[in-house]
Design an enzyme around this catalytic site. Structure first.
Site, PDB file in Angstrom:
ATOM      1  N   GLU A  98       0.838  -1.196   0.000  1.00 23.25           N
ATOM      2  CA  GLU A  98       0.000   0.000   0.000  1.00 23.25           C
ATOM      3  C   GLU A  98       0.878   1.253   0.000  1.00 23.25           C
ATOM      4  O   GLU A  98       2.052   1.205   0.350  1.00 23.25           O
ATOM      5  CB  GLU A  98      -0.867   0.032   1.267  1.00 23.25           C
ATOM      6  CG  GLU A  98      -1.665  -1.215   1.530  1.00 23.25           C
ATOM      7  CD  GLU A  98      -2.930  -1.285   0.674  1.00 23.25           C
ATOM      8  OE1 GLU A  98      -3.403  -0.224   0.238  1.00 23.25           O
ATOM      9  OE2 GLU A  98      -3.420  -2.409   0.434  1.00 23.25           O
TER      10      GLU A  98
ATOM     11  N   LYS B  91      -4.203 -12.064  11.435  1.00 28.09           N
ATOM     12  CA  LYS B  91      -4.361 -13.435  10.942  1.00 28.09           C
ATOM     13  C   LYS B  91      -3.930 -14.440  12.015  1.00 28.09           C
ATOM     14  O   LYS B  91      -4.592 -15.441  12.254  1.00 28.09           O
ATOM     15  CB  LYS B  91      -3.535 -13.621   9.667  1.00 28.09           C
ATOM     16  CG  LYS B  91      -4.042 -12.768   8.494  1.00 28.09           C
ATOM     17  CD  LYS B  91      -3.011 -12.713   7.371  1.00 28.09           C
ATOM     18  CE  LYS B  91      -3.508 -11.889   6.192  1.00 28.09           C
ATOM     19  NZ  LYS B  91      -2.425 -11.598   5.221  1.00 28.09           N
TER      20      LYS B  91
END
Lengths: 437, 437
Positions: free
Chosen positions: A192, A207
Site C-alpha cells: 500500500e 491473521k
C-alpha cells in the site's frame, strides 16, 4: 437437483469481481460438485456505473450492503468490503441476525469482533466461513477447524503477509535495501501507499490471532500479539544470516508454553534448508505442529484476487452442500462459550535461540567483554563471528553471536549490559531463531 | 448435546489402536468440536486376546468384520483391515448397503473398487471418507474435494510413498547404495520384507489414481498409471543430479495434456531449491496447480499409526458434525455418474526436460555421435557434461545430458539410436525432469 443457492456479494473490487466471474464461468461444474447451482442474486458496490465485465444479469443492485445482507432473496451474504467497523461490520451482523450464512475475507473484522459474530452464527445455526481471511487461498482454516479434530496443537507458525515476504526475498536475492524493495513492492501493487499495516506486522497479527483461537481453543486476543516489523532489517543481517545457514522471514508464531500462549510476530531466522525457508515472494505458508499428526506444512498464494476468490468459493461450496436443518461445526472450532480465556505468556519468558549482531568499537577487550556479559547471563553460544565492519571505517567491527536455547530475559539483560559497557557504535540487532523442519 | 456417534472399528493394528486411543483420550475435546460424543461401540480384530492397552469397555467384539459392518449399534464403520478384496471389501460394501457411513484408509480397495463403493454411498446418502488413504495425515482429499471447489486442476503431483523417499533421502545424504538403504528401511520398519509394492511404485500409483479422479473429475483408472520404480537409481545419478542443481524424488504426477491425462509414477529430477525438494525422509508432499488458486503445496507425515489415525479421526469428526437427512458432497468430488471416462495420454507424447546419463567407450567421435543423435531428433540441450567414469576403468567415460523441453518419443528415439551406434558400455539411464516451484 435442489434449489439454487442464492448469494449476495458486497464489494466488487478485485476479489468480489473474481468471485462473480468464477461462479458464472464454472456454474455447471460447481453445480456438479455441490448438487445445486450457485447464483449471484444480489450485489452491492460503491461504484454502480463501472463496467467490470461481469455477468450480473441475475443480480439486484443494493446501494447499502446492510440492505443486501437482510434481503430475503439471498441465502449467503459474502462480505468483501473490508474494515473492522462501518458497513462491513453492520452488514455481517445484519446477515447473521437475519439467519443468513456469511462468507468473509475480512481478518480485521474477525480479529476484533469474531467472537460476537460467531455467537450470532451459532445461535442461528448458520455458517460463518472465513477461509480467505488467513493466508489467502491456503485451506488453513478448514485444516484447523475440520481436518485436525482430536489433535492438540502445540505450535502454529507461518509466513502470513506476502508484502513482507516479497521484500525480504528481494533483499536477499538482489542485495537491495529495505527501502528500495518496499518502493518496488509499492510500484507493483504488492504494498500500500502507507505500508505500515503490512511491514510493521499488524496484518500478520490479525491473521495469527484467528489461527491461535482455532489451534488452542482460546478466545481471540489480537491486541495481545507481540509485534516487531521488518523495517529495521538490513543487508548486514541478511548476509550474516546466510553465512550461518539461516534465512530471515517475518513469521507469526503461536505457541503453547508452560506460562501461557505466546503470540508473536517478528523477523525470524529459519534454517536455510527448512521447507518454510523456500517460500519466496508473495507466497504464504503455515506450519502446524500437533501431538497426533506431527508437523504439517501448507504453502500457496497468500493474496491476489483469484487466490482469495478460490477460498471464498470453497466456503460458499461448503454451504451449498449443506441443507436447511444441518447443524454445523462451531465457527472457531469449539462453541464460543467453550473457548477458554487467552492466557498470554510474557515475551521475557520466551525460550529459543537468538542471533545478535553488534557494531562495536575496534579496541582491545571488547570481544572479551561481550563474551563475559553472555556468560554472566548463562547464555551459551553456538557461534561467535567477528567481522571487519561494513564500509571503510577501520575503527569499527561487527560481532555476530548465535546463542543456544536461552530466554528472552537473559538476552535482553546481556544486551543491556553490553550497551552500558559503552562498546557499541550502533543500536544492537537481536533476531529470534525459530526451529523449523 | 446430540446423541453420541457410535463407531465400529475393524482392524486393531497400529492405526486402529491409535484411533481407539485418541478417541478415548480426547473424548471431551472431540465432543466440544463435534457437538456430540464419539464412542467406539464395536470392534473386530483377528487376535481377540492380545492386550493392546486400550479402553474397549463400551465396545462389543465381532469375530467377523462383515457382522460388525451391518450391526445396528454403529453409525460409522471404520475399515482398517487392508487388502482390496476379502473382508475389507465385504465389510465396506456391507456397511454402505446397510446405510452406515464408512471411513477407510484403504487405498488399494478404493483404487480398485472406489467407484462402485461411491455409488453405494451416494445412493444411500451416507458418507465414504478416505483422507487417510492418500498421503497419511495430510488433508489432501479434503482440499481437493472441498476447498478447491470451482478450481480447474491442471496438474497434481507428489511424494506419496514414505519408503521410497526415505531411501532416496539416505542415498543422497550418506552416499549409500539403494540396496543398503533398503535394508536399513526394512530394519527400521519403513519397508516391508517384500518391498516390491513400495519401491516399484504400485503404492504411489494407487494413491495417485484417487488424486487424479478428484482433481480431474475422471473415473478412477489405477491400471493405467505409467510405472517406474526407484530400484535402478544409483549414486552416479544422485551425484550428477546434485551437480546440475536437481534432487531425485519418486513422484506420482497426474497432468492434463492436449491428448488426455497423464498418470505417471517415476523417479523425477526436481530443482534443489524447490519446496518439494526439501521434503525428506518418510515425509510426504502433494502439490496442486489450478487455474484460480495457482499452486498449493501440502507436506507432512505420510504414514505411521498416529498420523494415519489423525486423518481417520478428522473423517469421523466430519460425520459427527453432520446430522441425519444431510445430503453430503459426492465421494469423488462429483457424483459417480458424472465422472468422465479417463482418457489416457500416451507416455510417448509426454513433454518435459530429460536427464540422460550414458556410460560410453572412451574413443574418438563418441561425443559427436551422441550430440548428432540428439540434434537429429530435434532435442536441444541445456547442458552436456563429460566425466571420467566411475572406478578405474580408463576405457570408459560418463556423458550426462540435460535436455530442454522435448518429447518422450524424441528422447527414446535418440537413446535407441545411441544404443545402436554401439558406443554404450551400460544400459542408458533416463530420468524425467519435473517443473516444481
Amino acid at each position: 437437483m435442489a434449489e439454487p443457492l442464492r448469494i449476495g456479494i458486497a464489494g466488487l473490487g478485485t476479489v468480489g469481481s473474481a468471485v462473480v466471474r468464477v461462479v458464472t464461468e464454472k456454474r455447471t461444474e460447481l453445480a456438479r460438485q455441490c448438487g445445486r447451482e450457485i447464483v449471484v442474486t444480489g450485489v452491492s458496490a460503491r461504484d454502480t456505473t463501472r463496467n467490470r465485465g461481469l455477468d450480473l444479469s441475475d443480480a439486484a443492485w443494493f446501494a447499502d450492503p446492510v440492505d443486501l445482507a437482510a434481503n430475503a432473496d439471498i441465502d449467503v451474504f459474502v462480505e468483501l468490503i473490508g474494515g473492522d467497523e462501518g458497513p462491513a461490520r453492520g452488514s455481517v451482523e445484519g446477515a447473521l441476525k437475519a439467519s443468513r450464512h456469511v462468507v468473509t475475507a475480512n481478518k480485521a473484522l474477525l480479529a476484533k469482533h469474531g467472537l460476537g459474530l460467531a455467537e450470532f452464527a451459532e445461535s442461528r445455526g448458520v455458517l460463518l466461513n472465513y477461509e480467505a481471511a488467513v493466508a489467502g487461498g491456503i485451506p488453513v482454516i478448514k485444516t484447523l477447524r475440520e481436518a485436525l479434530a482430536g489433535n492438540t496443537v502445540n505450535r502454529v507458525f507461518g509466513i502470513l503477509n506476502g508484502t513482507c515476504n516479497y521484500i525480504l526475498t528481494r533483499m536477499e536475492a538482489e542485495g537491495l535495501s529495505f527501502e528500495a524493495c518496499l518502493k518496488d513492492a509499492q510500484r507493483l501493487g504488492y504494498a500500500e501507499a502507507d505500508p505500515t499495516f503490512d511491514i510493521e506486522g499488524h496484518d500478520t497479527a490479525h491473521k495469527l490471532s484467528l489461527l491461535t483461537s482455532l489451534a488452542f481453543g482460546t478466545r481471540i486476543a489480537a491486541d495481545e500479539v507481540y509485534l516487531e516489523g521488518i523495517s529495521n532489517i538490513t543487508q548486514a543481517d541478511i548476509r550474516a544470516a546466510a553465512e550461518l545457514g539461516y534465512r530471515i522471514k517475518l513469521l507469526g508464531v503461536a505457541q503453547r508454553t508452560e506460562s501461557g500462549i505466546e503470540q508473536r510476530v517478528h523477523p525470524t531466522m529459519v534454517p536455510t534448508a527448512s521447507v518454510i525457508a523456500q517460500v519466496h515472494g508473495v507466497t504464504n505458508a503455515v506450519a502446524i505442529e500437533t501431538d497426533i499428526l506431527g508437523e504439517l506444512l501448507l504453502s500457496g498464494p497468500g493474496a491476489g484476487g483469484n487466490a482469495t476468490a478460490s477460498a471464498v468459493i470453497g466456503d460458499i461450496a461448503d454451504i451449498a452442500k449443506s441443507r436447511p436443518g444441518f447443524q454445523h461445526g462451531p465457527v472457531f472450532g469449539r462453541p464460543v462459550k467453550e473457548l477458554t480465556p487467552y492466557k498470554r505468556a510474557t515475551m521475557r519468558s520466551h525460550e529459543g535461540g537468538y542471533f545478535i549482531r553488534l557494531s562495536v568499537h575496534d579496541r582491545v577487550g571488547v570481544f572479551a567483554s561481550v563474551a563475559k556479559r553472555m556468560a554472566d547471563n548463562q547464555i551459551s553460544l553456538e557461534s561467535i563471528v567477528q567481522h571487519a565492519s561494513d564500509g571503510d571505517d577501520a575503527t569499527r567491527k561487527t560481532v555476530v553471536l548465535v546463542t543456544h536455547e536461552t530466554t528472552e530475559a537473559a538476552v535482553r539483560k546481556a544486551v543491556d549490559g553490553i550497551t552500558s559497557d559503552g562498546h557499541l557504535t550502533d543500536k544492537p540487532q537481536v533476531i529470534r531463531i525459530e526451529r523449523a523442519g
